[in-house]
Write an enzyme that holds these catalytic residues in place. Structure first.
Site, short mmCIF file in Angstrom:
data_model
loop_
_atom_site.label_atom_id
_atom_site.label_comp_id
_atom_site.label_asym_id
_atom_site.label_seq_id
_atom_site.Cartn_x
_atom_site.Cartn_y
_atom_site.Cartn_z
NE ARG A 102 -3.87 -2.18 2.28
CZ ARG A 102 -5.08 -2.12 1.73
NH1 ARG A 102 -5.46 -0.98 1.18
NH2 ARG A 102 -5.89 -3.16 1.72
CD GLU A 154 -2.74 2.97 3.34
OE1 GLU A 154 -2.10 2.64 4.35
OE2 GLU A 154 -3.92 2.65 3.14
NE ARG A 213 -3.03 3.38 14.65
CZ ARG A 213 -4.20 3.48 15.27
NH1 ARG A 213 -4.55 2.55 16.13
NH2 ARG A 213 -5.02 4.46 15.00
CG HIS A 214 -0.40 3.12 9.25
ND1 HIS A 214 -0.75 3.91 10.32
CD2 HIS A 214 -1.56 2.80 8.63
CE1 HIS A 214 -2.07 4.05 10.35
NE2 HIS A 214 -2.59 3.40 9.32
CD GLU A 241 -9.59 -1.48 10.61
OE1 GLU A 241 -9.49 -2.11 9.54
OE2 GLU A 241 -9.85 -0.25 10.64
CB SER A 276 -11.41 -4.34 7.23
OG SER A 276 -12.52 -3.74 6.57
NE ARG A 298 -2.66 -1.65 11.85
CZ ARG A 298 -3.49 -0.62 11.77
NH1 ARG A 298 -4.74 -0.76 12.20
NH2 ARG A 298 -3.10 0.53 11.28
#
Length: 434
Positions: free
Chosen positions: A211, A213, A219-220, A357, A360, A408
């Site tokens: 990703r 991002e 946490r990413h 989280e 999903s 995570r």
């Protein structure tokens, strides 16, 4: 080395050859000790200077820390030694000398920041507590696979080079593929649906996702491990049952099989398996409970995503793992099915740890005409996904699934402060090497 004995297997009376790294050297004058470390532990090598060959003593005591050595000798009982035994060496070979100036101290006596540790991961992994993280990671993934198999799921591997992104948008890493533009896959979502729509029915995958991002948070990651499930003839409740079972199985496996690793991390007393069923809160109930905490500067309203602060406030309020269900349709991807009796509500859900989280998921839209409408509503061209949409014309059963962030999961199970600690060689905005 066929004749090598691991340090943990050395018993008094044995004649052994041990090999490993020089952990430390203690010179007490007439007697000195070299502590040798391997994957199973440490063992003391004793040098009595006046009674041993001078060259052997000089070699053993002159070697630098973290050099690789091979030692042959007799094992003797010694209650004062760290492991209750010691080796009196007959020979010592320096297999690979280490530079005396080490970029970090594997003994842990001198702290190093995370960036230095990641730049020198090989040395960092020589620490018991760091090695413990990755032994536990391996056990978690083993347990997850076993749990999926118990759920009658087949492991699959899907492409990581794709022509179009799973969810569209700009969060894609472009590459050149034989002169054509392609992308690193964001998710196995579309492919696992196609397989679940076959006679295989229930599938799972543990693999990398990418990703683009621009997050720079603890946490990413830009390359992460996704633990995915997809099941035909499943609805959102079925998928939540599987997600809960997988997460609980990971905790149970760590408790049962990683006692030494938990001790190395100082977690042996406080580690707990989640008890009872995970609560399932509707999105509406979740925002009401967040607002009731009074922890946010501004109240949440319908359609808002949960910020980091909101997740923390709700996590503190719930006090354990929980699901958020029935999200607004507008905030979920095109492939998430809406409720039949209320098109404003989706069947999407998230599984939350009190800190963040984890999962999903939801029931997928299996009706071809509704799927096409979903693409168009989110500004995506369904023609670019024809390989996917056309299979929904040929008898696609209702199905549901989820994606679980592997790092995570490890981070929250072990209480790690930074997700990069759960990855051997993390990839983020600043880190492309090593």
């Amino acid at each position: 080395m066929q004749d090598r004995t691991y340090t943990a297997d050395a018993e008094p009376g044995d004649e052994v050859t041990v090999a490993g790294w020089v952990h430390e050297i203690r010179d007490l004058g007439g007697i000195a000790f070299l502590i040798l470390r391997d994957a199973t532990g440490k063992i003391q090598i004793k040098f009595e200077k006046d009674e041993m060959d001078e060259e052997l003593v000089e070699t053993g005591l002159g070697v630098s820390r973290e050099s690789v050595v091979k030692v042959s000798g007799d094992v003797e009982e010694e209650p004062r030694a760290p492991t209750g035994v010691e080796v009196t060496p007959e020979s010592l070979e320096v297999v690979a000398p280490a530079d005396p100036e080490l970029p970090l101290d594997p003994s842990g006596k001198v702290d190093a920041d995370l960036s230095t540790r990641l730049d020198n991961r090989t040395l960092d992994l020589r620490k018991d507590e760091v090695q413990a993280i990755f032994e536990i990671r391996a056990e978690i993934l083993r347990a997850v696979r076993e749990q999926f198999r118990d759920f009658k799921s087949t492991e699959i591997t899907t492409p990581k080079i794709v022509a179009t992104g799973t969810e569209g948008g700009t969060e894609l890493f472009p590459i050149t593929y034989f002169g054509e533009e392609a992308f690193m896959n964001q998710s196995p979502q579309l492919f696992k649906q196609l397989v679940a729509g076959s006679n295989v029915e229930r599938v799972f995958e543990i693999g990398p996702i990418f990703r683009a991002e621009e997050h720079n948070t603890p946490r990413h990651l830009n390359e992460a491990t996704s633990i995915d499930f997809e099941g035909a003839f499943c609805d959102a409740d079925d998928a939540m049952d599987v997600a809960e079972g997988v997460v609980t199985a990971a905790y149970e496996a760590v408790t049962e099989n990683c006692s030494e690793e938990l001790e190395a991390l100082g977690l042996e007393e406080e580690f707990e398996i989640p008890e009872g069923d995970f609560p399932r809160l509707s999105y509406e109930e979740a925002i009401e409970r967040v607002n009731a905490t009074g922890e946010l500067d501004e109240q949440l309203v319908w359609g808002d995503d949960l910020s980091t602060e909101a997740e923390k406030a709700l996590g503190d309020d719930v006090g354990g793992h929980y699901f958020i269900t029935d999200w607004p349709s507008e905030v979920k991807p095109f492939y998430i099915k809406d409720h039949d009796d209320d098109e404003q509500l989706s069947t999407g859900f998230d599984l939350m740890h009190p800190r963040m989280e984890l999962v999903s998921g939801g029931q997928r839209e299996h009706r071809h005409e509704h799927l096409i409408e979903g693409f168009e509503q989110q500004g995506l061209d369904p023609d670019q996904f024809e390989y996917y949409t056309k299979m929904f014309k040929y008898g696609m059963p209702p199905h549901a699934g989820f994606g679980l962030g592997g790092e995570r999961l490890i981070m929250t199970i072990l209480g790690l402060e930074n997700i990069r600690e759960a990855v051997l060689f993390p990839r983020d905005r600043q880190r492309l090497s090593p």
